[in-house]
Design a protein around this motif. Structure first.
Motif, PDB file in Angstrom:
ATOM      1  N   MET A 296       0.837  -1.175   0.000  1.00 32.48           N
ATOM      2  CA  MET A 296       0.000   0.000   0.000  1.00 32.48           C
ATOM      3  C   MET A 296       0.883   1.239   0.000  1.00 32.48           C
ATOM      4  N   LYS A 297       0.528   2.191  -0.811  1.00 32.36           N
ATOM      5  CA  LYS A 297       1.308   3.415  -0.926  1.00 32.36           C
ATOM      6  C   LYS A 297       0.851   4.429   0.127  1.00 32.36           C
ATOM      7  N   LEU A 298       1.812   5.017   0.822  1.00 33.23           N
ATOM      8  CA  LEU A 298       1.558   6.080   1.800  1.00 33.23           C
ATOM      9  C   LEU A 298       2.211   7.354   1.297  1.00 33.23           C
ATOM     10  N   SER A 299       1.411   8.388   1.106  1.00 28.12           N
ATOM     11  CA  SER A 299       1.924   9.685   0.673  1.00 28.12           C
ATOM     12  C   SER A 299       1.783  10.684   1.807  1.00 28.12           C
TER      13      SER A 299
ATOM     14  N   ARG B 183       7.896   9.853   8.640  1.00 27.91           N
ATOM     15  CA  ARG B 183       7.213   8.850   7.831  1.00 27.91           C
ATOM     16  C   ARG B 183       7.149   7.483   8.521  1.00 27.91           C
TER      17      ARG B 183
ATOM     18  N   ALA C  38       3.910   4.996   8.694  1.00 31.25           N
ATOM     19  CA  ALA C  38       4.016   3.716   7.989  1.00 31.25           C
ATOM     20  C   ALA C  38       3.781   2.548   8.952  1.00 31.25           C
TER      21      ALA C  38
ATOM     22  N   GLU D 176      -7.247  -1.874   3.556  1.00 36.53           N
ATOM     23  CA  GLU D 176      -6.369  -1.775   2.395  1.00 36.53           C
ATOM     24  C   GLU D 176      -6.899  -0.863   1.298  1.00 36.53           C
TER      25      GLU D 176
ATOM     26  N   GLU E 263      -4.341   3.539  -1.777  1.00 38.35           N
ATOM     27  CA  GLU E 263      -3.362   4.555  -1.392  1.00 38.35           C
ATOM     28  C   GLU E 263      -3.917   5.304  -0.189  1.00 38.35           C
TER      29      GLU E 263
ATOM     30  N   SER F 190      -3.180   8.885   1.957  1.00 41.91           N
ATOM     31  CA  SER F 190      -2.472  10.145   1.929  1.00 41.91           C
ATOM     32  C   SER F 190      -2.713  10.876   3.246  1.00 41.91           C
TER      33      SER F 190
END
Length: 128
Positions: free
Chosen positions: A1-4, A15, A19, A32, A35, A37
């Motif tokens: 999974m992308k964390l911005s 971060r 995370a 899930e 993404e 943000s």
């Protein structure tokens, strides 16, 4: 999974904290979104967004949106929780990030019981 992480403030967003909390949420709740943000905003921007989406003409500490966005307002957090140390600030910010994740995952705090359950889950997500 992308964390911005998007930061419009002077707060230094570690971060690794976010995370780690996100990883725990995925494991515990099968949470899930594609993404997630997190954005750090100033009080005037948070107030503007709070008015648009909640009809409240004031800043707030955290807002979350079902599409996977969490907004945090560092200056307001410091005021609201009477933060006096970086350790307190870090802990509170992590709790609020966890709070936002729980809302996105479908939890809310409309009753006293729901609120107590969310607080316990926030602590569980933040605990090392």
């Amino acid at each position: 999974m992308k964390l911005s992480i998007h930061n419009q403030t002077s707060y230094q967003a570690p971060r690794t904290y976010f995370a780690r909390i996100l990883k725990k949420a995925v494991a515990l709740f099968k949470f899930e979104p594609p993404e997630l943000s997190v954005a750090f905003l100033g009080e005037s921007e948070m107030k503007r967004i709070n008015k648009i989406y909640r009809g409240v003409d004031a800043p707030t500490d955290v807002l979350s949106f079902s599409y996977g966005e969490i907004l945090l307002c560092p200056d307001y957090i410091k005021k609201k929780y009477k933060i006096t140390s970086s350790k307190q600030y870090s802990k509170q910010t992590q709790l609020l990030f966890a709070h936002g994740i729980l809302h996105i995952a479908g939890y809310d705090h409309s009753t006293k019981g729901d609120e107590e359950m969310m607080r316990a889950l926030e602590e569980k997500l933040v605990k090392c």
